[in-house]
Write a protein that holds these residues in place. Structure first.
Motif, short mmCIF file in Angstrom:
data_model
loop_
_atom_site.label_atom_id
_atom_site.label_comp_id
_atom_site.label_asym_id
_atom_site.label_seq_id
_atom_site.Cartn_x
_atom_site.Cartn_y
_atom_site.Cartn_z
N TRP A 178 -48.64 -7.88 -0.51
CA TRP A 178 -50.04 -7.57 -0.17
C TRP A 178 -50.34 -7.98 1.27
CZ3 TRP A 178 -54.61 -8.84 1.86
CH2 TRP A 178 -55.72 -8.10 1.51
N LEU A 179 -49.91 -9.19 1.63
CA LEU A 179 -50.24 -9.70 2.97
C LEU A 179 -49.59 -8.84 4.06
CD1 LEU A 179 -49.96 -13.56 2.41
CD2 LEU A 179 -52.04 -12.21 2.67
N ASP B 212 -51.66 -5.35 3.66
CA ASP B 212 -53.10 -5.45 3.39
C ASP B 212 -53.50 -4.77 2.10
OD1 ASP B 212 -54.39 -7.13 5.06
OD2 ASP B 212 -55.72 -5.63 5.89
N ARG B 213 -52.58 -4.48 1.26
CA ARG B 213 -52.86 -3.85 -0.05
C ARG B 213 -51.57 -3.84 -0.86
NH1 ARG B 213 -51.32 1.81 -0.25
NH2 ARG B 213 -50.36 2.36 1.71
N PHE B 214 -51.70 -3.60 -2.16
CA PHE B 214 -50.51 -3.41 -2.99
C PHE B 214 -50.06 -1.96 -2.84
CE2 PHE B 214 -52.37 -7.01 -5.53
CZ PHE B 214 -51.32 -7.89 -5.28
N ARG C 151 -58.15 -11.35 1.98
CA ARG C 151 -56.85 -11.91 2.39
C ARG C 151 -56.72 -13.38 1.94
NH1 ARG C 151 -53.19 -9.64 5.62
NH2 ARG C 151 -51.65 -11.00 6.57
N ILE D 283 -55.85 -13.54 -1.75
CA ILE D 283 -54.43 -13.29 -2.03
C ILE D 283 -53.60 -14.52 -1.66
CG2 ILE D 283 -52.42 -11.84 -1.45
CD1 ILE D 283 -54.53 -10.31 -3.03
N LYS E 219 -62.07 -0.78 -0.35
CA LYS E 219 -61.33 -1.74 0.47
C LYS E 219 -61.98 -2.03 1.82
CE LYS E 219 -56.92 -2.17 0.51
NZ LYS E 219 -56.80 -3.50 -0.08
N TYR F 192 -62.95 -7.35 4.33
CA TYR F 192 -63.18 -8.36 5.37
C TYR F 192 -64.66 -8.49 5.71
CZ TYR F 192 -58.16 -8.38 5.77
OH TYR F 192 -56.82 -8.51 5.49
#
Lengths: 44, 486
Positions: free
Chosen positions: A28-29, A32-34, B260, B263, B481, B485
């Motif tokens: 993800w990191l 920025d998404r799966f 972020r 996660i 999405k 942020y």
């Protein structure tokens, strides 16, 4: 080391959970998404 | 200098630091957003600390040690249930809650299903089981003070109940996040510090293992020799779904700076959580060998500490237990009080309440809820872990499944959400109550049948009814999405 053989299945599950969590998080990191999630542009 | 003096030195140094943080946090609070959500600026490390410290309550040193002591490696299935819930919570639920970005979980459900009354009902159910959870946390604090200072158990419960209430009143979410981060390291150190003394007293690990094979040959196997497969599976699902339905953990993601950070917190908590339980497993195994029979297994760890460890280390370790008690209790209290104020008071009685008045009511609610939990703590109807499992059973059956499905089942309707919450809460509560009073056998834990029946009801009702425009719009907002942020 019989105890280690006995407890192996539990410890294996512990390592498996940690490995899956870390790999998924890093994926993800990086993006920025799966991979299965759509980006905002794809949605449009 | 006496033994007690050095124990108190270790104990009060840690305690003074925790209260210093609470006071500093109090000075930073200007409004309800600050009190409830730490101004939505929490980085991942604070969320990790909070999730860890809240989940690892004093129950780790009392209840869980006793469970591992009695049942061996089978108890790993409880911890694995929580560990898998972290993956689901941090990667699949947390990001969507952060995009939703409000205050409480009942508020989310009400908006997702366009049903304001759902907010009140879900809040009442949540507050009820969270008070039970608070009771179990007070038992831990009560046992600690009773053992440390020889005070009467009931007095100890009252002292800890009032202390936790005041601590939460002052600090709010800033204190919860900051002290939880510090508490996490204190309690990790508190767990580690015992290990060398345990190994020394037990005559080394191989000696401990030999003793265990003599007293409980299947101790290291995945069912521990005293647990059935169905019970182990039930533990896994109770803790997994219980956490999915636990607003105390889920609301942490409202505080996150962005998705972020959510996660990152998933990676952090997963790296720390299970290794800690492996450590607790080794500690409990050693304790089992050192004390093959003990009257109250919930006191085995504290008994060892007082008998075999230097006083200043004991003081430090006891402070770790108190830190764990405080960090769990303040999370449950703040979550329940937030829900009572925002979801019940503001929603049902005074929609135009001012921010200042709401903040005051929140603090009163914190104190009232902590006082309500005191009789449960004094009553101590069953073991700590049993109390916690009852609370998580209701949380998982009524909320966990519905919250998870609400984020991934687009066509789930308002009627289905109501049916899922009510049926889950009812089946689990009635079933477990009948077991506790002895009307039906305790052989089958209600969690798996309840989850399956509630799932079937949700699907059937969703197929039979239609989702509204508002529920579909909310579903799409959760997947937007561009809010990651924001």
């Amino acid at each position: 080391m019989q105890w280690l053989k006995d407890v192996f299945f539990c410890f294996f599950n512990v390592f498996l959970q940690i490995a899956i969590a870390v790999i998924m998080g890093l994926i993800w990191l990086k993006n920025d998404r799966f991979p299965w999630e759509k980006t905002s542009q794809e949605k449009d | 200098m006496s033994w007690t003096f050095w124990m108190n030195v270790g104990f009060f140094i840690v305690l003074a630091y925790l209260f210093y943080v609470a006071v500093v946090s109090y000075l930073r609070i200007k409004n309800t957003s600050g009190y409830y959500l730490a101004n939505r600026e929490a980085p991942a490390y604070l969320i990790v600390g909070s999730l860890m410290a809240s989940t690892v309550s004093g129950g780790m040193f009392f209840g869980m040690v006793a469970y591992y002591y009695n049942l061996g490696a089978a108890v790993f299935w409880m911890n694995l249930g929580v560990a898998w819930s972290w993956i689901i919570i941090c990667y699949f639920i947390g990001p969507k809650l952060r995009r939703f970005g409000q205050f409480t979980i009942p508020e989310y459900l009400a908006q997702r299903f366009d049903s304001p009354s759902l907010r009140v009902v879900f809040s009442i159910i949540t507050t009820l089981w969270m008070v039970v959870l608070m009771g179990s946390v007070l038992v831990q604090g009560g046992l600690l003070f009773e053992y440390m200072y020889g005070v009467d158990y009931a007095t100890a419960i009252v002292v800890i109940g009032v202390a936790v209430g005041l601590y939460t009143v002052f600090g709010g979410m800033f204190a919860v996040l900051k002290t939880d981060w510090i508490s996490m390291w204190i309690l990790l150190a508190g767990a580690f510090v015992a290990l060398p003394y345990l190994l020394k007293t037990g005559g080394g690990w191989s000696n401990i293992v030999d003793t265990i094979y003599t007293i409980q040959p299947a101790f290291f196997t995945s069912l521990g020799g005293r647990t059935t497969f169905f019970t182990a599976a039930s533990w896994f699902f109770i803790w997994c779904f219980g956490y999915l339905g636990h607003p105390g953990f889920l609301t942490r993601f409202y505080t996150a700076k962005n998705v972020r950070e959510v996660i990152k917190s998933g990676i952090g908590v997963s790296l720390l959580y299970m290794p800690l339980w492996v450590l607790i497993f080794f500690i409990s195994t050693s304790l089992r060998a050192i004390y093959p029979t003990i009257g109250d297994p919930e006191l085995v760890w504290i008994t060892f500490m007082f008998e075999h460890v230097p006083p200043i280390v004991v003081g430090f370790a006891m402070a770790a237990v108190l830190a764990a008690v405080l960090s769990s209790a303040n999370t449950w209290l703040l979550t329940a009080a937030t829900s009572v104020c925002k979801d019940i008071y503001q929603c049902a009685f005074d929609k135009n309440v001012s921010d200042k008045k709401l903040l005051t009511i929140s603090k009163v609610a914190v104190m009232v809820l902590s006082l309500i939990a005191i009789p449960i703590g004094i009553w101590r109807p069953t073991y700590i872990m049993e109390l916690m499992m009852i609370a998580y059973l209701i949380a998982g059956s009524s909320g966990g499944l519905v919250i998870l499905l609400s984020m991934y089942y687009k066509n789930m309707t308002t009627q289905a959400a109501w049916a899922g919450i009510i049926s889950g809460a009812l089946i689990a509560t009635v079933w477990r109550t009948l077991q506790l009073v002895g009307t039906i056998s305790s052989a089958i834990n209600p969690i798996i049948p309840t989850i399956l029946v509630a799932l079937a009801i949700i699907i059937i009702v969703s197929k039979a009814t239609k989702p509204t425009e508002a529920t579909l719009a909310m579903f799409n907002k959760l997947n937007d999405k561009s809010q990651d942020y924001a």
